[in-house]
Every structure is written in structure tokens, then in C-alpha cells.
Design a protein around this motif. Structure first.
Motif, PDB file in Angstrom:
ATOM      1  N   GLU A 125       0.846  -1.182   0.000  1.00 28.53           N
ATOM      2  CA  GLU A 125       0.000   0.000   0.000  1.00 28.53           C
ATOM      3  C   GLU A 125       0.887   1.240   0.000  1.00 28.53           C
ATOM      4  O   GLU A 125       2.120   1.134   0.018  1.00 28.53           O
ATOM      5  CB  GLU A 125      -0.913   0.007   1.236  1.00 28.53           C
ATOM      6  CG  GLU A 125      -2.066  -0.979   1.147  1.00 28.53           C
ATOM      7  CD  GLU A 125      -3.065  -0.743   2.268  1.00 28.53           C
ATOM      8  OE1 GLU A 125      -4.240  -0.485   1.953  1.00 28.53           O
ATOM      9  OE2 GLU A 125      -2.664  -0.814   3.435  1.00 28.53           O
ATOM     10  N   ARG A 190       2.899   2.568   7.044  1.00 31.95           N
ATOM     11  CA  ARG A 190       1.947   2.147   6.018  1.00 31.95           C
ATOM     12  C   ARG A 190       0.673   2.983   6.145  1.00 31.95           C
ATOM     13  O   ARG A 190       0.171   3.212   7.249  1.00 31.95           O
ATOM     14  CB  ARG A 190       1.611   0.655   6.187  1.00 31.95           C
ATOM     15  CG  ARG A 190       0.605   0.127   5.174  1.00 31.95           C
ATOM     16  CD  ARG A 190       0.487  -1.389   5.269  1.00 31.95           C
ATOM     17  NE  ARG A 190      -0.003  -1.829   6.557  1.00 31.95           N
ATOM     18  CZ  ARG A 190      -1.296  -1.932   6.878  1.00 31.95           C
ATOM     19  NH1 ARG A 190      -2.225  -1.612   5.990  1.00 31.95           N
ATOM     20  NH2 ARG A 190      -1.657  -2.350   8.060  1.00 31.95           N
ATOM     21  N   ARG A 193      -5.472   0.385   4.708  1.00 33.67           N
ATOM     22  CA  ARG A 193      -6.457  -0.379   5.473  1.00 33.67           C
ATOM     23  C   ARG A 193      -5.908  -0.771   6.844  1.00 33.67           C
ATOM     24  O   ARG A 193      -4.704  -0.765   7.073  1.00 33.67           O
ATOM     25  CB  ARG A 193      -6.845  -1.641   4.705  1.00 33.67           C
ATOM     26  CG  ARG A 193      -7.586  -1.372   3.394  1.00 33.67           C
ATOM     27  CD  ARG A 193      -7.647  -2.617   2.528  1.00 33.67           C
ATOM     28  NE  ARG A 193      -6.316  -2.917   1.963  1.00 33.67           N
ATOM     29  CZ  ARG A 193      -6.078  -3.981   1.187  1.00 33.67           C
ATOM     30  NH1 ARG A 193      -7.047  -4.848   0.937  1.00 33.67           N
ATOM     31  NH2 ARG A 193      -4.880  -4.167   0.692  1.00 33.67           N
ATOM     32  N   MET A 194      -6.867  -1.162   7.712  1.00 25.31           N
ATOM     33  CA  MET A 194      -6.469  -1.655   9.020  1.00 25.31           C
ATOM     34  C   MET A 194      -5.654  -2.927   8.875  1.00 25.31           C
ATOM     35  O   MET A 194      -4.595  -3.086   9.495  1.00 25.31           O
ATOM     36  CB  MET A 194      -7.704  -1.907   9.884  1.00 25.31           C
ATOM     37  CG  MET A 194      -7.398  -2.514  11.241  1.00 25.31           C
ATOM     38  SD  MET A 194      -6.605  -1.372  12.376  1.00 25.31           S
ATOM     39  CE  MET A 194      -7.985  -0.309  12.764  1.00 25.31           C
ATOM     40  N   GLU A 195      -6.122  -3.839   8.024  1.00 22.80           N
ATOM     41  CA  GLU A 195      -5.449  -5.091   7.757  1.00 22.80           C
ATOM     42  C   GLU A 195      -5.241  -5.224   6.263  1.00 22.80           C
ATOM     43  O   GLU A 195      -6.139  -4.935   5.478  1.00 22.80           O
ATOM     44  CB  GLU A 195      -6.251  -6.283   8.276  1.00 22.80           C
ATOM     45  CG  GLU A 195      -6.460  -6.306   9.781  1.00 22.80           C
ATOM     46  CD  GLU A 195      -5.182  -6.600  10.545  1.00 22.80           C
ATOM     47  OE1 GLU A 195      -4.231  -7.115   9.915  1.00 22.80           O
ATOM     48  OE2 GLU A 195      -5.123  -6.304  11.753  1.00 22.80           O
ATOM     49  N   LEU A 196      -4.079  -5.681   5.860  1.00 15.86           N
ATOM     50  CA  LEU A 196      -3.801  -5.833   4.439  1.00 15.86           C
ATOM     51  C   LEU A 196      -4.708  -6.875   3.799  1.00 15.86           C
ATOM     52  O   LEU A 196      -5.051  -6.781   2.619  1.00 15.86           O
ATOM     53  CB  LEU A 196      -2.330  -6.222   4.239  1.00 15.86           C
ATOM     54  CG  LEU A 196      -1.304  -5.091   4.330  1.00 15.86           C
ATOM     55  CD1 LEU A 196       0.102  -5.655   4.278  1.00 15.86           C
ATOM     56  CD2 LEU A 196      -1.508  -4.084   3.205  1.00 15.86           C
ATOM     57  N   ARG A 197      -5.099  -7.892   4.545  1.00 19.85           N
ATOM     58  CA  ARG A 197      -5.928  -8.977   3.999  1.00 19.85           C
ATOM     59  C   ARG A 197      -7.416  -8.666   4.057  1.00 19.85           C
ATOM     60  O   ARG A 197      -8.232  -9.504   3.675  1.00 19.85           O
ATOM     61  CB  ARG A 197      -5.653 -10.267   4.767  1.00 19.85           C
ATOM     62  CG  ARG A 197      -4.193 -10.733   4.681  1.00 19.85           C
ATOM     63  CD  ARG A 197      -3.989 -12.001   5.473  1.00 19.85           C
ATOM     64  NE  ARG A 197      -2.608 -12.461   5.418  1.00 19.85           N
ATOM     65  CZ  ARG A 197      -2.147 -13.529   6.042  1.00 19.85           C
ATOM     66  NH1 ARG A 197      -2.976 -14.270   6.786  1.00 19.85           N
ATOM     67  NH2 ARG A 197      -0.868 -13.873   5.947  1.00 19.85           N
ATOM     68  N   ASP A 198      -7.762  -7.494   4.559  1.00 17.94           N
ATOM     69  CA  ASP A 198      -9.171  -7.129   4.686  1.00 17.94           C
ATOM     70  C   ASP A 198      -9.708  -6.724   3.316  1.00 17.94           C
ATOM     71  O   ASP A 198      -9.452  -5.632   2.823  1.00 17.94           O
ATOM     72  CB  ASP A 198      -9.320  -5.982   5.683  1.00 17.94           C
ATOM     73  CG  ASP A 198     -10.787  -5.687   5.979  1.00 17.94           C
ATOM     74  OD1 ASP A 198     -11.655  -6.423   5.460  1.00 17.94           O
ATOM     75  OD2 ASP A 198     -11.050  -4.735   6.724  1.00 17.94           O
ATOM     76  N   ASN A 199     -10.505  -7.632   2.681  1.00 16.89           N
ATOM     77  CA  ASN A 199     -11.086  -7.369   1.362  1.00 16.89           C
ATOM     78  C   ASN A 199     -12.594  -7.145   1.422  1.00 16.89           C
ATOM     79  O   ASN A 199     -13.257  -7.043   0.395  1.00 16.89           O
ATOM     80  CB  ASN A 199     -10.788  -8.534   0.410  1.00 16.89           C
ATOM     81  CG  ASN A 199      -9.300  -8.659   0.130  1.00 16.89           C
ATOM     82  OD1 ASN A 199      -8.609  -7.655  -0.014  1.00 16.89           O
ATOM     83  ND2 ASN A 199      -8.818  -9.895   0.072  1.00 16.89           N
ATOM     84  N   ARG A 210      -0.144   3.043  10.002  1.00 15.83           N
ATOM     85  CA  ARG A 210       0.332   1.950  10.844  1.00 15.83           C
ATOM     86  C   ARG A 210       1.853   1.804  10.701  1.00 15.83           C
ATOM     87  O   ARG A 210       2.359   1.792   9.574  1.00 15.83           O
ATOM     88  CB  ARG A 210      -0.348   0.628  10.452  1.00 15.83           C
ATOM     89  CG  ARG A 210      -1.831   0.568  10.768  1.00 15.83           C
ATOM     90  CD  ARG A 210      -2.028   0.465  12.288  1.00 15.83           C
ATOM     91  NE  ARG A 210      -3.428   0.306  12.640  1.00 15.83           N
ATOM     92  CZ  ARG A 210      -4.252   1.340  12.887  1.00 15.83           C
ATOM     93  NH1 ARG A 210      -3.770   2.586  12.795  1.00 15.83           N
ATOM     94  NH2 ARG A 210      -5.503   1.123  13.226  1.00 15.83           N
TER      95      ARG A 210
END
Length: 221
Positions: A125, A190, A193-199, A210
């Protein structure tokens, strides 16, 4: 030690050439021979070799033809001359160090130039790259941050600044040079998003900062 001996050998080679040329007057030739013998005795001393005892003209004394008292007195004189030369060299070195410190103290400020070539870090990101100077002993930053915004494509957000990411940390005074350690710290934050895997589009967040990584290196001056 190697450089000192090399300089002495160069001097001896030059003086030997002058002596063999046969063009020097007797008084200059005598003085030059004294310089040669003094240089040899000094070199033997710093190399921890035996001291060669000589007469006033620089010739080596023959122990078979010289009395013990004369040898002892000549040895005392030679030792004293070598010690005086060592003290003179030490004093000159101290004066050079003092002059160097005075020169640094007289200089109002110093600067550190930084040129950012690339950020080799797979983030996924957008990110912010922050660079600053840090004192590890006092556990505090001693400069402002140099900020570069980095895109998820692996290039600066401001594409016009590509290959032109330069900064100068100024106003580093003599107080900063006296610090025992100064580190150059690079922080990566970074942004996304809060989590990179959050889709999940319903829960998708953006613009969150972060901490992602950090690196440091000692600054030498």
C-alpha cells in the motif's frame, strides 16, 4: 607505523643521493650526515631496535677501541637525543589535534546531505518514509523528519521528484559533534487499510497510518 617508516626511508634515500652527489660543501655535508644518523636512531627507537652508539661525527663507536665509560656517556647522550625527538613528535601531534578541535569549535554549524535512491521494501500500500537523526544514548531525536510519500507501485507519490529525493540536515553544531553516537533512522509508516488482507468492502477502511518498519545506521564524521 608502516607509513612513518616509509616516510623515513624516503628521506634517507633522498639524503643519500645528496651525499653521493659530491656537490655539498663540507659544513652542509657534516650537518646532513648528522640528520641521517639522527633519523636512523629515531627509526630504530620507534621500532624497538638496539640503539647504535656514535661519536660526534655520527660514526659508529668501536667497543674494542672505546672505553666503557666513553661508551656509557655516548649511550646516555644518544638516548637523551632520541627521547627529546620523541617528545617533540608527541608535542607536534598534540598541537595538531588541538588545532583540529579548535577549528571544529570555531565552525558555527555542520550539515548532513542525504540522497534517497530507492525504498526496497514490499509494502502493498502507500507509505510514508521518514528519515531523521537520533541520539541512542539520550534516546531522543535531534532533528526534524524528512518525509517522502511512497506509492504502492514502488515509486514516489510525487513522480516529478523521481531521482531527486535529496535533503540536508542543517545546524549540526559542535555540541552534536561531541555526542558519542548519532544514528540515522529511517521509519516506514503504512497508509491504508487496518489489515492488508481485509477485502470486505463493507468494512474496508482507508487512510489509516500503521508502523511498518524501521532501520538505523551510525553516522560517521
Amino acid at each position: 607505523m608502516f607509513h612513518s617508516v616509509r616516510h623515513m626511508i624516503y628521506d634517507l634515500i633522498e639524503w643519500r643521493s645528496q651525499i653521493l652527489s659530491g656537490t655539498l660543501p663540507q659544513d652542509e655535508l657534516k650537518e646532513l650526515k648528522k640528520k641521517v644518523t639522527a633519523k636512523i636512531d629515531y627509526g630504530n627507537r620507534i621500532l624497538d631496535l638496539d640503539l647504535v652508539v656514535r661519536d660526534e661525527d655520527g660514526n659508529i663507536l668501536d667497543p674494542e677501541q672505546t672505553s666503557t665509560i666513553s661508551l656509557f656517556r655516548a649511550h646516555e647522550i644518544a638516548s637523551k637525543q632520541v627521547e627529546e625527538r620523541l617528545q617533540e613528535e608527541k608535542s607536534q601531534k598534540q598541537n595538531i589535534d588541538i588545532n583540529r578541535q579548535a577549528k571544529f569549535a570555531a565552525t558555527p554549524s555542520f550539515a548532513l546531505f542525504v540522497n534517497l535512491k530507492n525504498v526496497v521494501c514490499k509494502i502493498g500500500e502507500d507509505a510514508e518514509v521518514l528519515m531523521s537523526l537520533y541520539d541512542p544514548l539520550e534516546s531522543k531525536f535531534i532533528s526534524e523528519n524528512y518525509l517522502v510519500r511512497w506509492s504502492s507501485c514502488g515509486l514516489p507519490k510525487d513522480i516529478d521528484r523521481l531521482h531527486n529525493l535529496r535533503a540536508v540536515f542543517t545546524d549540526l553544531g559542535s555540541k552534536d559533534l561531541k555526542r558519542e553516537k548519532i544514528s540515522f533512522v529511517c521509519q516506514i509508516v503504512r497508509v491504508g487499510r487496518m489489515e492488508l488482507r481485509d477485502n470486505n468492502t463493507r468494512k474496508l477502511t482507508s487512510g489509516l497510518r500503521r508502523p511498518f518498519g524501521v532501520a538505523g545506521n551510525s553516522v560517521c564524521y
